[in-house]
Design a protein around this motif. Structure first.
Motif, PDB file in Angstrom:
ATOM      1  N   LEU A   4       2.119 -28.730  44.064  1.00  0.00           N
ATOM      2  CA  LEU A   4       3.202 -29.714  44.086  1.00  0.00           C
ATOM      3  C   LEU A   4       2.439 -30.919  43.354  1.00  0.00           C
ATOM      4  O   LEU A   4       3.345 -31.809  42.939  1.00  0.00           O
ATOM      5  CB  LEU A   4       3.253 -30.035  45.753  1.00  0.00           C
ATOM      6  N   ALA A   5       1.278 -31.315  43.244  1.00  0.00           N
ATOM      7  CA  ALA A   5       0.537 -32.316  42.587  1.00  0.00           C
ATOM      8  C   ALA A   5       1.076 -32.494  41.141  1.00  0.00           C
ATOM      9  O   ALA A   5       1.080 -33.510  40.752  1.00  0.00           O
ATOM     10  CB  ALA A   5      -0.836 -32.181  42.523  1.00  0.00           C
ATOM     11  N   MET A   6       1.498 -31.536  40.401  1.00  0.00           N
ATOM     12  CA  MET A   6       2.129 -31.329  39.279  1.00  0.00           C
ATOM     13  C   MET A   6       3.505 -31.911  39.117  1.00  0.00           C
ATOM     14  O   MET A   6       4.022 -31.703  38.037  1.00  0.00           O
ATOM     15  CB  MET A   6       1.928 -29.983  38.492  1.00  0.00           C
ATOM     16  N   ARG A   7       4.083 -32.113  40.144  1.00  0.00           N
ATOM     17  CA  ARG A   7       5.337 -32.473  40.317  1.00  0.00           C
ATOM     18  C   ARG A   7       6.473 -31.448  39.414  1.00  0.00           C
ATOM     19  O   ARG A   7       7.255 -31.955  38.675  1.00  0.00           O
ATOM     20  CB  ARG A   7       5.585 -33.753  39.671  1.00  0.00           C
ATOM     21  N   PRO A   8       6.217 -30.388  39.898  1.00  0.00           N
ATOM     22  CA  PRO A   8       7.062 -29.303  39.245  1.00  0.00           C
ATOM     23  C   PRO A   8       8.775 -29.174  39.570  1.00  0.00           C
ATOM     24  O   PRO A   8       9.082 -29.579  40.704  1.00  0.00           O
ATOM     25  CB  PRO A   8       6.722 -27.916  39.733  1.00  0.00           C
ATOM     26  N   ASP A   9       9.407 -29.082  38.402  1.00  0.00           N
ATOM     27  CA  ASP A   9      10.986 -28.703  38.666  1.00  0.00           C
ATOM     28  C   ASP A   9      11.306 -27.556  39.352  1.00  0.00           C
ATOM     29  O   ASP A   9      12.004 -27.245  40.034  1.00  0.00           O
ATOM     30  CB  ASP A   9      11.527 -28.877  37.312  1.00  0.00           C
ATOM     31  N   VAL A  10      10.210 -26.529  38.945  1.00  0.00           N
ATOM     32  CA  VAL A  10      10.222 -25.173  39.543  1.00  0.00           C
ATOM     33  C   VAL A  10       9.113 -24.657  40.413  1.00  0.00           C
ATOM     34  O   VAL A  10       8.055 -24.906  39.823  1.00  0.00           O
ATOM     35  CB  VAL A  10      10.701 -23.982  38.422  1.00  0.00           C
ATOM     36  N   LEU A  11       9.190 -24.129  41.457  1.00  0.00           N
ATOM     37  CA  LEU A  11       8.046 -23.578  42.048  1.00  0.00           C
ATOM     38  C   LEU A  11       8.082 -22.063  42.521  1.00  0.00           C
ATOM     39  O   LEU A  11       9.102 -21.803  43.108  1.00  0.00           O
ATOM     40  CB  LEU A  11       7.991 -24.270  43.530  1.00  0.00           C
ATOM     41  N   LEU A  12       7.275 -21.410  41.885  1.00  0.00           N
ATOM     42  CA  LEU A  12       7.130 -20.001  42.156  1.00  0.00           C
ATOM     43  C   LEU A  12       6.201 -19.573  43.162  1.00  0.00           C
ATOM     44  O   LEU A  12       5.043 -20.092  43.313  1.00  0.00           O
ATOM     45  CB  LEU A  12       6.719 -19.282  40.956  1.00  0.00           C
ATOM     46  N   LEU A  13       6.600 -18.703  44.183  1.00  0.00           N
ATOM     47  CA  LEU A  13       5.738 -18.108  45.337  1.00  0.00           C
ATOM     48  C   LEU A  13       5.985 -16.812  45.045  1.00  0.00           C
ATOM     49  O   LEU A  13       6.933 -16.263  45.534  1.00  0.00           O
ATOM     50  CB  LEU A  13       6.799 -18.782  46.643  1.00  0.00           C
ATOM     51  N   ASP A  14       4.678 -16.143  45.201  1.00  0.00           N
ATOM     52  CA  ASP A  14       4.226 -14.829  45.169  1.00  0.00           C
ATOM     53  C   ASP A  14       3.525 -14.339  46.298  1.00  0.00           C
ATOM     54  O   ASP A  14       2.461 -14.476  46.376  1.00  0.00           O
ATOM     55  CB  ASP A  14       3.535 -14.906  43.634  1.00  0.00           C
ATOM     56  N   GLU A  15       4.396 -13.958  47.266  1.00  0.00           N
ATOM     57  CA  GLU A  15       3.844 -13.167  48.435  1.00  0.00           C
ATOM     58  C   GLU A  15       2.958 -14.229  49.193  1.00  0.00           C
ATOM     59  O   GLU A  15       1.799 -13.691  49.181  1.00  0.00           O
ATOM     60  CB  GLU A  15       3.412 -11.884  48.224  1.00  0.00           C
ATOM     61  N   VAL A  16       3.229 -15.439  49.263  1.00  0.00           N
ATOM     62  CA  VAL A  16       2.285 -16.291  49.610  1.00  0.00           C
ATOM     63  C   VAL A  16       1.551 -15.960  50.854  1.00  0.00           C
ATOM     64  O   VAL A  16       0.496 -16.903  51.270  1.00  0.00           O
ATOM     65  CB  VAL A  16       2.683 -17.763  49.425  1.00  0.00           C
ATOM     66  N   THR A  17       2.058 -15.277  51.757  1.00  0.00           N
ATOM     67  CA  THR A  17       1.730 -15.151  52.945  1.00  0.00           C
ATOM     68  C   THR A  17       0.941 -13.531  53.175  1.00  0.00           C
ATOM     69  O   THR A  17       0.259 -13.363  54.239  1.00  0.00           O
ATOM     70  CB  THR A  17       2.469 -15.210  54.486  1.00  0.00           C
ATOM     71  N   SER A  18       0.792 -13.113  52.058  1.00  0.00           N
ATOM     72  CA  SER A  18       0.474 -11.627  52.394  1.00  0.00           C
ATOM     73  C   SER A  18      -1.281 -11.666  52.394  1.00  0.00           C
ATOM     74  O   SER A  18      -1.571 -10.410  53.077  1.00  0.00           O
ATOM     75  CB  SER A  18       0.604 -10.643  50.925  1.00  0.00           C
ATOM     76  N   ALA A  19      -2.005 -12.546  52.096  1.00  0.00           N
ATOM     77  CA  ALA A  19      -3.368 -12.387  52.174  1.00  0.00           C
ATOM     78  C   ALA A  19      -3.825 -13.229  53.750  1.00  0.00           C
ATOM     79  O   ALA A  19      -5.018 -13.332  53.974  1.00  0.00           O
ATOM     80  CB  ALA A  19      -4.216 -12.924  51.018  1.00  0.00           C
ATOM     81  N   LEU A  20      -2.956 -13.557  54.347  1.00  0.00           N
ATOM     82  CA  LEU A  20      -3.011 -14.328  55.660  1.00  0.00           C
ATOM     83  C   LEU A  20      -3.161 -13.522  56.658  1.00  0.00           C
ATOM     84  O   LEU A  20      -2.344 -12.602  56.811  1.00  0.00           O
ATOM     85  CB  LEU A  20      -2.100 -15.442  55.928  1.00  0.00           C
ATOM     86  N   ASP A  21      -3.934 -13.913  57.981  1.00  0.00           N
ATOM     87  CA  ASP A  21      -3.920 -13.101  59.149  1.00  0.00           C
ATOM     88  C   ASP A  21      -2.533 -13.485  59.732  1.00  0.00           C
ATOM     89  O   ASP A  21      -2.032 -14.458  59.521  1.00  0.00           O
ATOM     90  CB  ASP A  21      -5.086 -13.743  59.941  1.00  0.00           C
ATOM     91  N   PRO A  22      -1.951 -12.709  60.521  1.00  0.00           N
ATOM     92  CA  PRO A  22      -0.714 -12.746  60.995  1.00  0.00           C
ATOM     93  C   PRO A  22      -0.421 -14.274  61.647  1.00  0.00           C
ATOM     94  O   PRO A  22       0.675 -14.729  61.550  1.00  0.00           O
ATOM     95  CB  PRO A  22      -0.557 -11.770  62.012  1.00  0.00           C
ATOM     96  N   GLU A  23      -1.546 -14.499  62.434  1.00  0.00           N
ATOM     97  CA  GLU A  23      -1.039 -15.910  63.199  1.00  0.00           C
ATOM     98  C   GLU A  23      -1.096 -17.219  62.345  1.00  0.00           C
ATOM     99  O   GLU A  23      -0.614 -18.035  62.965  1.00  0.00           O
ATOM    100  CB  GLU A  23      -2.337 -15.754  64.304  1.00  0.00           C
ATOM    101  N   LEU A  24      -1.633 -16.863  61.139  1.00  0.00           N
ATOM    102  CA  LEU A  24      -1.220 -18.216  59.935  1.00  0.00           C
ATOM    103  C   LEU A  24      -0.297 -18.456  59.375  1.00  0.00           C
ATOM    104  O   LEU A  24       0.344 -19.182  58.799  1.00  0.00           O
ATOM    105  CB  LEU A  24      -2.594 -17.959  59.009  1.00  0.00           C
ATOM    106  N   VAL A  25       0.626 -16.947  59.233  1.00  0.00           N
ATOM    107  CA  VAL A  25       1.798 -16.921  58.442  1.00  0.00           C
ATOM    108  C   VAL A  25       2.740 -17.901  58.883  1.00  0.00           C
ATOM    109  O   VAL A  25       3.198 -18.552  57.878  1.00  0.00           O
ATOM    110  CB  VAL A  25       2.291 -15.362  58.495  1.00  0.00           C
ATOM    111  N   ALA A  26       2.970 -18.139  60.130  1.00  0.00           N
ATOM    112  CA  ALA A  26       4.232 -19.100  60.462  1.00  0.00           C
ATOM    113  C   ALA A  26       4.022 -20.457  60.207  1.00  0.00           C
ATOM    114  O   ALA A  26       5.090 -21.144  59.612  1.00  0.00           O
ATOM    115  CB  ALA A  26       4.415 -18.838  62.054  1.00  0.00           C
ATOM    116  N   GLY A  27       2.732 -20.931  60.085  1.00  0.00           N
ATOM    117  CA  GLY A  27       2.354 -22.324  59.834  1.00  0.00           C
ATOM    118  C   GLY A  27       2.790 -22.464  58.108  1.00  0.00           C
ATOM    119  O   GLY A  27       3.347 -23.469  57.939  1.00  0.00           O
TER     120      GLY A  27
END
Length: 265
Positions: free
Chosen positions: A172-195
């Motif tokens: 977000l610091a780059m102030r993008p027009d487009v933000l791409l999200l690639d499986e951003v929760t797949s490396a997280l423990d299940p209890e961290l996903v919701a946050g």
């Protein structure tokens, strides 16, 4: 649904007859679609269906085999020269790429830099922003992601969920027009996903950023997306608002995929 995009506006992202091959392996085939400014589009489908390749093409990590991609009305993979269209050079790619941010499934933070510098490095050295202004903006972003007190910590001292929040702030610091999200929760423990998903939901509903999201979190896709696109074998099988695609999918391939991932009878 996060918000209603401006349907009258020119597309923020446009794919026109895009094909991508790796040798004899055709990953994307003749893809044509658009994403409106401020729209949140989620790509779903089985592994190997071409979803992540879409994001990699937009990040210019891969080049199209044929076809055209535009971002904000400007060609990404090609550029005009002497009255004709030629493959884009590195200078052109860098300029257009500044409009696009990406959050990866692996956080890709710089381990030798503290959190604050991870966020300010690109705005200062790529965009040429004033260091003090970049740091002030970074602290605002860290406050938004709930990590203002971690500004001087190094990534190794953060949990996976905290590292992913820093990665989101950095994008977000780059102030993008487009933000791409690639499986951003797949490396997280299940209890961290919701946050992390809650944070992305808030960003989507409070900014005019255009999102393209690849996720296996079908509940998140259903809740936050303006449109969902179902991919299989490099093609869009079906697309539509989440309530119709998840509630009454029209294609058997979509139905079988959703049965598998949602454990439906």
């Amino acid at each position: 649904m996060s918000h209603t995009p401006e349907t009258e506006a020119a597309p923020m992202v446009r794919f026109e007859n895009v094909t991508k091959r790796f040798g004899d392996n055709q990953v994307c085939e003749d893809l044509t679609f658009t994403v409106a400014p401020g729209e949140f589009v989620t790509l779903i489908g089985p592994s190997g269906s071409g979803k992540t390749t879409i994001l990699r093409l937009l990040m210019t990590l891969e080049r199209v085999t044929s076809g055209l991609i535009e971002v904000g009305g400007e060609p990404l993979s090609h550029m005009p020269r002497g009255g004709r269209t030629v493959p884009a050079d590195e200078k052109h790619l860098r300029r257009i790429r500044r409009r696009i941010g990406m959050v990866f499934q692996q956080f890709n933070l710089f381990p030798n830099m503290d959190v604050l510098r991870n966020i300010t490095e690109a705005p200062v050295h790529v965009l040429g922003r004033d260091k003090e202004a970049a740091e002030a903006h970074a602290m605002e972003l860290l406050g938004m992601v709930g990590l203002a007190e971690k500004a001087r910590e190094h990534p190794s001292r953060l949990s996976g969920g905290q590292q992913q929040r820093v990665a989101i702030a950095r994008a977000l610091a780059m102030r993008p027009d487009v933000l791409l999200l690639d499986e951003v929760t797949s490396a997280l423990d299940p209890e961290l996903v919701a946050g992390v998903l809650g944070l992305l939901r808030e960003i989507a509903s409070t900014t005019d950023i255009t999102f393209l999201c690849v996720t296996h979190e079908m509940g998140f896709a259903r809740e936050v997306s303006d449109r969902v696109m179902m991919f299989d074998a490099g093609r869009v099988v079906e697309e539509g608002p989440p309530e119709s695609l998840f509630g009454e999918p029209g294609h058997e391939r979509t139905r079988s995929f959703l049965r598998a991932v949602l454990d439906r009878p």
